[in-house]
Design an enzyme around this catalytic site. Structure first.
Site, mmCIF file in Angstrom:
data_model
loop_
_atom_site.group_PDB
_atom_site.id
_atom_site.type_symbol
_atom_site.label_atom_id
_atom_site.label_comp_id
_atom_site.label_asym_id
_atom_site.label_seq_id
_atom_site.Cartn_x
_atom_site.Cartn_y
_atom_site.Cartn_z
ATOM 1 N N TYR A 1 0.664 -1.129 -0.053
ATOM 2 C CA TYR A 1 -0.072 0.098 0.007
ATOM 3 C C TYR A 1 0.867 1.331 0.197
ATOM 4 C CZ TYR A 1 -3.933 -3.240 1.392
ATOM 5 O OH TYR A 1 -4.882 -3.986 1.323
ATOM 6 N N TRP B 1 -12.954 -7.117 2.549
ATOM 7 C CA TRP B 1 -12.491 -5.755 2.041
ATOM 8 C C TRP B 1 -13.699 -5.072 1.074
ATOM 9 C CZ3 TRP B 1 -11.199 -4.791 -3.086
ATOM 10 C CH2 TRP B 1 -10.715 -5.928 -3.925
ATOM 11 N N SER B 2 -13.702 -3.841 1.092
ATOM 12 C CA SER B 2 -14.666 -3.253 0.239
ATOM 13 C C SER B 2 -16.292 -3.660 0.550
ATOM 14 C CB SER B 2 -14.621 -3.499 -1.170
ATOM 15 O OG SER B 2 -15.358 -2.551 -2.104
ATOM 16 N N PRO B 3 -16.485 -3.525 1.677
ATOM 17 C CA PRO B 3 -18.065 -4.045 1.859
ATOM 18 C C PRO B 3 -19.079 -2.882 1.472
ATOM 19 C CG PRO B 3 -17.096 -3.074 3.887
ATOM 20 C CD PRO B 3 -15.717 -3.383 2.940
#
Length: 336
Positions: free
Chosen positions: A54, A205-207
């Protein structure tokens, strides 16, 4: 804040995990990133997720600095290894023993800690024998540099094989980190059943589908200024699959559903993924502290059956369910 056990382990993590994928070291300034971390701590979040890749290692450093001074034993810190970092030499990516052992040392230094609670294989490495990777993870655990091991975006078959080998080597594979939301349900048919069998939980991730499920993206309208969809550092490419007008129109049908249970649309989205009993935590990011507090409002919410049905009806026709996408979206060769 409420906590759930991760897999068949004794480790409990917060139902909402704070993640800094596209924010720290990239989208927001370091002082704002620190404010968001403080907001997460104030809201009772104890679990923090990052990765060496990241912002090309910067996100780990920013998170480590933001958590400095906190009681280490009161936190669960997660990071990952796989993607290329640094000068991107021939051994700067993948899950070889060399890369795993060097990467954990570098991550610990950037995070300012002696150990991480969860060390995750960011993808499956088709070029390295699974035995080599799992032996390296076993040694990382025995050296006390990671307490538990997890994976991210592995297929059901890969999770099953990895968990079995971990057991043979005397450590636990306890988590899977896939994309999962109302709009992206590809893990439900294969990954979740295999994970249950293996004693593995999901940290998803990305809910909120990169922000689409907040309802702020309107069909036929310009993209909101400053939104993730306009971020050319990575945000725009990741959200593009959800920006078709048909999808945006369906998402707007969720607004009265959320209002019926006194939730914002983002809270409804986070509460929805937490309904799955194989999900231990939902990862949320933030570019402003108030976003953290809003998302935490989903903790402890149980959506009635009629609300779950209304969500399915609203999104009928725009939900992606193909379990084969996990494998098809995975890299077939090491990144360079």
């Amino acid at each position: 804040m409420e906590h759930r056990y991760l897999g068949h382990s004794g480790l409990r993590i917060s139902e909402v995990t704070y993640g800094n994928w596209l924010t720290h070291g990239s989208q927001v300034e370091n002082d704002v990133a620190t404010q968001c971390v403080r907001a997460a701590l104030d809201a009772g979040i104890t679990s923090f997720d990052t990765a060496d890749v990241y912002a090309n290692t910067v996100a780990e450093s920013v998170l480590g600095e933001a958590l400095k001074g906190e009681r280490r034993e009161s936190l669960e810190i997660f990071t990952k290894v796989y993607w290329a970092t640094g000068p991107k030499g021939p051994n700067d990516s993948g899950l070889s023993r060399k890369h795993v052992m060097e990467s954990i040392n570098a991550s610990l230094q950037r995070l300012g800690t002696d150990y991480v609670d969860l060390y995750q294989a960011h993808r499956y490495d088709t070029r390295t024998p699974l035995e080599e990777t799992m032996q390296a993870f076993a040694d990382v655990v025995r050296q006390g540099k990671a307490l538990y091991i997890g994976v991210s975006e592995w297929t059901a078959e890969q999770i099953t094989a990895g968990a079995a080998m971990a057991k043979e080597l005397g450590f636990q594979l306890i988590s899977s980190q896939p994309q999962y939301s109302m709009l992206w349900r590809v893990i439900e048919d294969e990954v979740v059943p295999a994970s249950r069998e293996a004693g593995v939980s999901q940290i998803v991730w990305s809910p909120i589908a990169q922000g689409v499920l907040t309802g702020k993206y309107l069909p036929g309208q310009p993209l909101p200024a400053g939104s993730r969809a306009t971020d050319e550092k990575g945000g725009a490419s990741t959200i593009s699959r959800f920006l078709a007008d048909e999808t945006l129109e369906a998402v707007q049908q969720l607004r009265p559903v959320a209002e019926s249970v006194n939730l914002t649309m983002s809270q409804l989205a986070v509460a929805w993924v937490l309904q799955n009993d194989n999900v231990a935590s939902a990862i949320v990011g933030a570019s402003r502290p108030e976003q953290v507090h809003e998302n935490v409002g989903a903790v402890g919410v149980r959506l009635p059956d009629e609300v779950m049905t209304a969500i399915d009806e609203a999104l009928d026709g725009v939900v992606e369910r193909d379990p084969g996408l996990t494998a098809r979206n995975a890299p077939q060769d090491r990144p360079t």
